[in-house]
Design a protein around this motif. Structure first.
Motif, PDB file in Angstrom:
ATOM      1  N   UNK A 350       0.908  -4.997   0.453  1.00  0.00           N
ATOM      2  CA  UNK A 350       1.783  -4.356  -0.533  1.00  0.00           C
ATOM      3  C   UNK A 350       2.288  -3.022  -0.001  1.00  0.00           C
ATOM      4  N   UNK A 351       1.387  -2.216   0.538  1.00  0.00           N
ATOM      5  CA  UNK A 351       1.785  -0.904   1.046  1.00  0.00           C
ATOM      6  C   UNK A 351       2.580  -1.037   2.346  1.00  0.00           C
ATOM      7  N   UNK A 352       2.244  -2.014   3.181  1.00  0.00           N
ATOM      8  CA  UNK A 352       3.037  -2.239   4.392  1.00  0.00           C
ATOM      9  C   UNK A 352       4.496  -2.499   4.027  1.00  0.00           C
ATOM     10  N   UNK A 353       4.713  -3.347   3.029  1.00  0.00           N
ATOM     11  CA  UNK A 353       6.079  -3.687   2.634  1.00  0.00           C
ATOM     12  C   UNK A 353       6.777  -2.505   1.969  1.00  0.00           C
ATOM     13  N   UNK A 354       6.065  -1.763   1.136  1.00  0.00           N
ATOM     14  CA  UNK A 354       6.674  -0.572   0.531  1.00  0.00           C
ATOM     15  C   UNK A 354       7.028   0.450   1.599  1.00  0.00           C
ATOM     16  N   UNK A 355       6.170   0.601   2.620  1.00  0.00           N
ATOM     17  CA  UNK A 355       6.500   1.476   3.747  1.00  0.00           C
ATOM     18  C   UNK A 355       7.796   1.032   4.405  1.00  0.00           C
ATOM     19  N   UNK A 356       7.914  -0.263   4.673  1.00  0.00           N
ATOM     20  CA  UNK A 356       9.070  -0.792   5.391  1.00  0.00           C
ATOM     21  C   UNK A 356      10.344  -0.728   4.554  1.00  0.00           C
ATOM     22  N   UNK A 357      10.221  -0.950   3.253  1.00  0.00           N
ATOM     23  CA  UNK A 357      11.392  -1.004   2.380  1.00  0.00           C
ATOM     24  C   UNK A 357      11.791   0.352   1.829  1.00  0.00           C
ATOM     25  N   UNK A 358      10.948   1.361   2.017  1.00  0.00           N
ATOM     26  CA  UNK A 358      11.282   2.669   1.483  1.00  0.00           C
ATOM     27  C   UNK A 358      11.111   2.773  -0.012  1.00  0.00           C
ATOM     28  N   UNK A 359      10.032   2.175  -0.537  1.00  0.00           N
ATOM     29  CA  UNK A 359       9.732   2.233  -1.969  1.00  0.00           C
ATOM     30  C   UNK A 359       8.517   3.127  -2.170  1.00  0.00           C
ATOM     31  N   UNK A 360       8.673   4.191  -2.944  1.00  0.00           N
ATOM     32  CA  UNK A 360       7.557   5.074  -3.252  1.00  0.00           C
ATOM     33  C   UNK A 360       6.579   4.378  -4.194  1.00  0.00           C
ATOM     34  N   UNK A 361       5.305   4.703  -4.058  1.00  0.00           N
ATOM     35  CA  UNK A 361       4.270   4.113  -4.911  1.00  0.00           C
ATOM     36  C   UNK A 361       3.568   5.216  -5.690  1.00  0.00           C
ATOM     37  N   UNK A 362       3.610   5.100  -7.012  1.00  0.00           N
ATOM     38  CA  UNK A 362       2.758   5.897  -7.899  1.00  0.00           C
ATOM     39  C   UNK A 362       1.522   5.042  -8.140  1.00  0.00           C
ATOM     40  N   UNK A 363       0.376   5.510  -7.683  1.00  0.00           N
ATOM     41  CA  UNK A 363      -0.847   4.728  -7.759  1.00  0.00           C
ATOM     42  C   UNK A 363      -1.827   5.340  -8.740  1.00  0.00           C
TER      43      UNK A 363
END
Length: 813
Positions: A350-363
């Protein structure tokens, strides 16, 4: 520890085949039939694959023990790694218990010595007896989730929240089971990696806890992309190094730039350690009473949604499971997803893809609503849980906010407890300290919501904003409430497309109503909320409409929640707004029906998703009614490059005749926002908003567009209807033709009159853009996306809410 993607001499074997399960009475031994079981996976998933379970049927697994078994082969010392066992579990190897676990969120490493073939068993104990045995009570009751004993058990609340979530038990080895062996001279126990952006340079530091089993340990190198620096042994079992990257390409959210990633490796002698990729960015919380993020010095308007799960039955954690959902989030222009405290920690992919796509994560950490135990034993469990999670995401540039949990402060405050009882040491101290230790580069928030005189106050800190929504406030409340940052907002029963719940008639059928979300104990549900705004925007009585024209009721219901969302985000993104973000509740449904999700549980975007895609454009035009000051045009450019465009303003009578048209060449500087009075464009006065009421209105629609000066295609459009959303149905002259190219099928649409909420219905294809207003006089190309591999020729209808009859189209094979 930072993820070790590959280490020379280390073999990681997934134990993912040959598993079987058997369900027994609590404390019993397996004596019945064994079923094939996917690992990683859940019991519910195995039963579903065997045809023994479907959503909506009770599955009383929390009153049963479940045994898993397989065989494994090895020779010599090795490690069994369990990435997640849900929830109270014991692991047995050849009849000997080697592990007991009471948290689905913890990883366990168990050293073992193997010789040949061995029997591995895992028993998942019945949860209900554990919950009944819990001692102590919280300071307040919780209606969101049940039973109350969940406060002291580390398991997901998914499946325990009546009112919106099916009762699916999370039981089983839901994360991978692995066998790890090492035979190389370099033995890496852990890696601590920190990536920082300092000015325009990147700096990466690495500490490896490692042993060299040969003679003298050789020197090492730290490599980041093409740059390298020495890794030095600083003591027994430790390597340290740091590398500086001048003028490094920084990591940005996709709306603002390129999410640049850089591969990281360590080399020691002939041994290599692959540490994956990381990005260099700087995330800071702006000072002040509100909440806003700056990324690399730029204030970011964070917009997106709250995440649930790709599949509430299987709780998958693979790249293939996440990718279609995250791609839909990126396509919609979402810059942030929040993983709320009611869900689960998502897997590394999940985080690998968010890193690649440029999506910030509020965790969020996985805590919500309860008054949690305040004893050291519970704190130790929470610390290990948080530390393990932070270790494995320590290199993720997408991680933007860490939050203690969801609605615990709000729960206490709304129940009338004294102010000093709203806080908990778990959030104020324990999780804060773990965040500062594991990810000091990420802002920490004690709770969602928090801040201000009340935790849920909209004009301070972080709020859960349902003024427009559950509280039935008018659309103006989006401005009046002075929302600073909404980490939850705009929950509606978003109507899916026709046939999304096969065999179940919409709205009236009890099976439909069972899947409409509601707050426990409330005498209303979120379809009632949607009906309120349908009446407000479109006029008429929703109940009468359901009786007399259910098809039209369904179309208006699909459109209205998206229109409300667009209007609210226009207020929050306009020039002069103090709002720094809004996250819609929720991104995806947990089962088919009119759920909170803007994407259905099958992965099909709803009308609200298409509305958010328009609302979230990085290059954007907005219209706001400023009363007697007239109509304001807001031009936004979040990108790093200037935008040259033509701004066009058109007023239409009866949606067809232009009674005013003005245009101007404009430049949108990088990372800019500007407001232009609409009255400054034409060379004569026209009461565009109907504020002055000088006689009957001369027009019923205003269209503002930003267009590419070369191609003439609109980059963004905005619409204002002076007489509100009520519409006269008429023959629109809606036309459609089908074209095929190397990229696939497209529809070319045109209309003689302004067509409202144009939508495309086709069993084999869905529209890439849908539920949009189509101005008269031009053409719009809409790409068609196949719904399934067998989709051959487009064949469907074009509808508009203000049209009389649909327009048929059919492609030629």
């Amino acid at each position: 520890m930072a993820r070790l993607h590959a280490v020379s001499g280390r073999s990681v074997t997934p134990l993912s085949t040959g598993w079987e399960l058997c369900v027994t009475e609590p404390g019993g031994t397996p004596a019945g039939d064994w079923l094939p079981a996917p690992v990683p996976g859940t019991v519910a998933q195995a039963l579903r694959e065997a045809g023994l379970y479907r959503l909506g049927d009770p599955l009383p697994l929390h009153d049963r023990d479940v045994w898993y078994r397989t065989r494994l082969t090895g020779d010599g010392p090795c490690t069994l790694r369990f990435h997640g066992l849900a929830t109270v579990a014991e692991v047995w190897l050849d009849g000997e218990r080697i592990l007991s676990s009471a948290s689905m969120f913890q990883r366990h490493d168990v050293p073992v010595t193997l010789h040949g073939v061995h029997a591995l068993r895992i028993v998942f104990r019945a949860l209900n007896p554990v919950l009944r045995a819990q001692k102590g009570r919280g300071r307040w009751p919780v209606r969101l989730a049940e039973p109350a004993g969940l406060r002291a058990v580390r398991t997901t609340l998914l499946g325990h929240m009546p009112g919106w979530c099916p009762p699916v038990p999370a039981v089983g080895p839901w994360r991978p089971v692995e066998l790890i062996t090492e035979d190389g001279p370099l033995r890496v126990r852990s890696a601590d990696m920190r990536a920082m952006l300092e000015g325009r340079d990147g700096r990466l530091s690495l500490t490896l806890a490692a042993e060299w089993t040969g003679s003298a340990p050789p020197p090492g190198w730290l490599e980041v992309g093409e740059m390298r620096a020495p890794l030095r042994w600083t003591g027994p079992g430790e390597l340290r190094g740091a590398v500086r990257l001048p003028e490094v390409a920084p990591w940005w959210p996709h709306s603002h730039g390129r999410p640049a990633l850089h591969p990281v490796r360590a080399v020691v002698g002939d041994e290599r350690v692959d540490l994956g990729s990381t990005g260099f960015r700087r995330i800071e919380r702006e000072p002040g009473e509100g909440f806003a993020l700056r990324v690399n010095g730029e204030r970011i308007f964070c917009r997106g949604a709250c995440w649930s799960s790709p599949d509430i039955v299987a709780l998958p954690g693979t790249r293939d499971a996440y990718a279609p959902w995250l791609e839909l989030a990126r396509q919609a222009g979402m810059t942030m997803l929040r993983v709320p405290g009611i869900a689960t920690y998502e897997a590394d992919a999940f985080f690998d893809l968010c890193d690649e796509m440029g999506i910030l994560v509020w965790q969020d950490f996985m805590f919500a609503n309860f008054d949690y135990p305040a004893d050291e034993a519970f704190f130790d469990v929470a610390r290990r849980e948080a530390a393990q999670f932070l270790d494995r995401v320590q290199a993720a540039p997408s991680l933007a906010v860490l939050c203690g949990g969801s609605e615990a402060e709000q729960q206490a405050a709304m129940l009338g407890l004294p102010r000093e009882r709203w806080s908990q040491p778990l959030f104020d101290t324990v999780l804060r300290e773990e965040t500062e230790r594991g990810r000091p580069d990420v802002p920490y928030v004690t709770n969602s919501p928090t801040g201000g005189p009340l935790p849920f106050a909209a004009d301070a800190g972080v709020t859960h904003y349902y003024g427009v929504g559950a509280y039935l406030r008018p659309l103006e409340d989006a401005r009046r409430a002075n929302v600073r940052f909404a980490s939850e907002c705009l929950a509606f029963a978003n109507m899916p497309e026709a046939g999304a719940l096969p065999g179940v008639p919409a709205v009236h059928d009890p099976r439909w109503k069972a899947r409409v979300p509601r707050d426990p104990g409330a005498p209303w549900d979120f379809e009632d909320v949607r009906d309120h705004y349908l009446r407000m925007l479109y006029g008429g009585d929703p109940m009468v409409l359901r009786y007399e024209d259910p098809d039209r009721y369904a179309r208006l219901s699909r459109a209205v929640t998206g229109e409300v969302m667009e209007a609210v985000f226009a207020e929050w993104r306009r020039v002069g707004s103090l709002c720094a973000g809004g996250l819609v509740w929720m991104f995806q449904d947990v089962w088919p029906g009119a759920g909170w999700g803007v994407v259905g549980s099958g992965g099909v975007p709803k009308a609200a998703w298409h509305a958010l895609r328009r609302a979230f454009r990085p290059v954007q035009i907005l219209l706001t009614d400023e009363g007697v000051n007239g109509l304001a045009i807001h031009l936004l450019n979040e990108t790093a490059e200037p935008v040259e465009a033509v701004l066009t303003l058109t007023a239409l009578r009866r949606g067809e005749v232009p009674v005013l048209r003005a245009e101007r060449a404009v430049t949108l500087p990088p990372r800019s926002a500007q407001a232009i009075p609409a009255s400054s464009l034409p060379n004569r006065f026209m009461d565009l908003t109907g504020a002055y009421r000088f006689g009957p209105p001369a027009h019923d629609a205003v269209v503002a567009a930003l267009s590419d000066p070369g191609a003439g295609a609109p980059m963004a459009e905005a619409f204002h209807f002076p007489q509100g959303g009520r519409m006269e149905r008429a023959d629109l002259g809606l036309g459609a033709r089908v074209e095929r190219s190397a990229e696939g099928w497209s529809l070319i649409l045109s209309s003689r009159r302004l067509a409202r909420s144009v939508h495309i219905e086709d069993d084999a294809f869905r529209a890439e853009a849908d539920w949009f207003h189509l101005p008269p006089g031009g053409e719009r190309r809409v790409r068609l996306v196949p719904r399934h591999p067998g989709a051959a020729v487009p064949d469907g209808e074009i509808h508009a809410l203000n049209g009389l009859d649909p327009t048929r189209y059919r492609g030629v094979a």
